[in-house]
Enzyme design. Structure first.
Site: not given
Length: 369
Positions: A91, A93, A95, A97, A220, A246
């Site tokens: 991931g 690309n 945020g 990452g 998280s 989540y």
């Protein structure tokens, strides 16, 4: 002077009393919750003494919030030199990452940006390359929602590289409508946990051949309300609710990390499995509604700050296996990184072993350590 009853007060006096009470309650709640979240070494003095002191009207909570907490001064500038090291960031690309990839490439690492969208990845990589990093940025396609893509990525990586120093299991999705991965898993459980489980399993031989390798899995604060339902982990039998789903996926990230480290310890392997969480960072993961945008402006920290716990877990020399790293600020919402605690459910060894077995069965991948 006689004491007036509340009903005898003026409107402004009533408002003042109510406001003072709400402020006192808010300060107490914030201080009490933060104190309970903190490790003993992140508190100045005794936690028991501070708990008692919080009941001293407004002064107790204020004293704790101003003087009772220890912070961290660790920043991106403290990331050690990464020259010669190979890193995978899922991931990558956008945020966290993207920020993690940028920081590691600037320090000299060869960063494999493992991304689902080639177009977004090319744009992100171009932005990092424009900074003239010491390291190399390499794009490789990876869709964690498709186990065939996970296998293809692992095969392609192993054919090209003979070492893997850091695997950052960063990619994730948050509270989407009910969806299914290519293999039929609930999207959050499938991408956030199962995809990373299968990826780590297939890269483990390369990690084991690399001295001092680390697996960093991004969880998280939502793990705290997550509940693991092994009988219906993919929400087939029960009505789907996005936020509990989540929370379950983020709890699974921690159960996986702790179980992986236990197995590494048992076999004497020189690999560390650690976890991190960003606090509240304005990454866009929360969506683009007016409410989300307002909340981000009021409470969120920048993406680069949100990436610091992952960078610390990936590179700091004092990191220990099975540990969890997050922001050091109030309620772990923001601040520089330090070791934090996860909840008791994330340390349930039976749940962790059962989740491991379920993950092997669902993915069809045997994870040998």
């Amino acid at each position: 002077m006689p004491i007036k009853r509340f009903n005898d007060l003026s409107t402004s006096q009533k408002a003042g009393l109510i406001t003072a009470g709400l402020v006192q309650a808010g300060l107490f709640a914030a201080a009490w919750t933060d104190l309970n979240l903190r490790r003993p070494d992140a508190v100045r003095g005794s936690k028991a003494a501070w708990r008692a002191g919080l009941f001293v009207n407004t002064l107790g909570p204020l004293a704790y919030l101003l003087k009772g907490r220890t912070g961290s001064a660790w920043t991106e500038a403290d990331v050690p030199d990464q020259t010669g090291r190979v890193v995978i960031v899922t991931g990558a690309n956008s945020g966290l990452g993207l920020e993690t990839s940028r920081a590691l490439a600037l320090r000299g690492a060869t960063v494999i940006m493992a991304c689902r969208s080639a177009q977004k990845a090319e744009k992100a990589a171009a932005g990092i390359r424009a900074l003239n990093p010491k390291g190399e940025v390499v794009l490789m396609p990876l869709d964690l929602g498709d186990l065939d893509s996970v296998k293809a990525f692992a095969d392609a990586f192993r054919a090209r590289y003979d070492r893997l120093d850091i695997l950052v299991n960063n990619a994730g999705i948050m509270v989407p409508p009910l969806g299914r991965t290519a293999q039929g898993f609930e999207t959050q459980f499938g991408v956030n946990h199962l995809g990373h489980f299968a990826l780590t399993a297939q890269l483990m031989p390369t990690l084991e051949r690399t001295a001092g390798a680390r697996v960093v899995t991004v969880s998280s604060m939502a793990h705290r309300f997550g509940e693991l339902n092994l009988a219906d982990a993919n929400w087939h039998a029960r009505p789907y609710v996005p936020m509990p789903a989540y929370g379950q996926s983020k709890l699974a990230n921690l159960l996986f990390t702790h179980e992986l480290q236990r197995r590494l310890n048992a076999t004497g392997k020189d690999v560390l499995a650690v976890a991190a969480h960003p606090g509240w960072a304005a990454t866009g993961l929360q969506g683009d509604s007016q409410g989300s945008n307002l909340a981000n402006r009021l409470f969120a920290q920048p993406q680069a700050m949100g990436a610091l716990p992952s960078l610390y877990a990936a590179t700091a020399p004092d990191v220990t296996g099975g540990a969890y790293y997050g922001p050091s600020g109030l309620l772990q919402l923001g601040g520089n990184p330090q070791q934090v605690d996860s909840n008791a459910r994330s340390h349930d060894t039976q749940d962790a072993a059962n989740l491991w077995a379920l993950s092997e069965r669902l993915t069809g991948v045997t994870f040998t350590v």
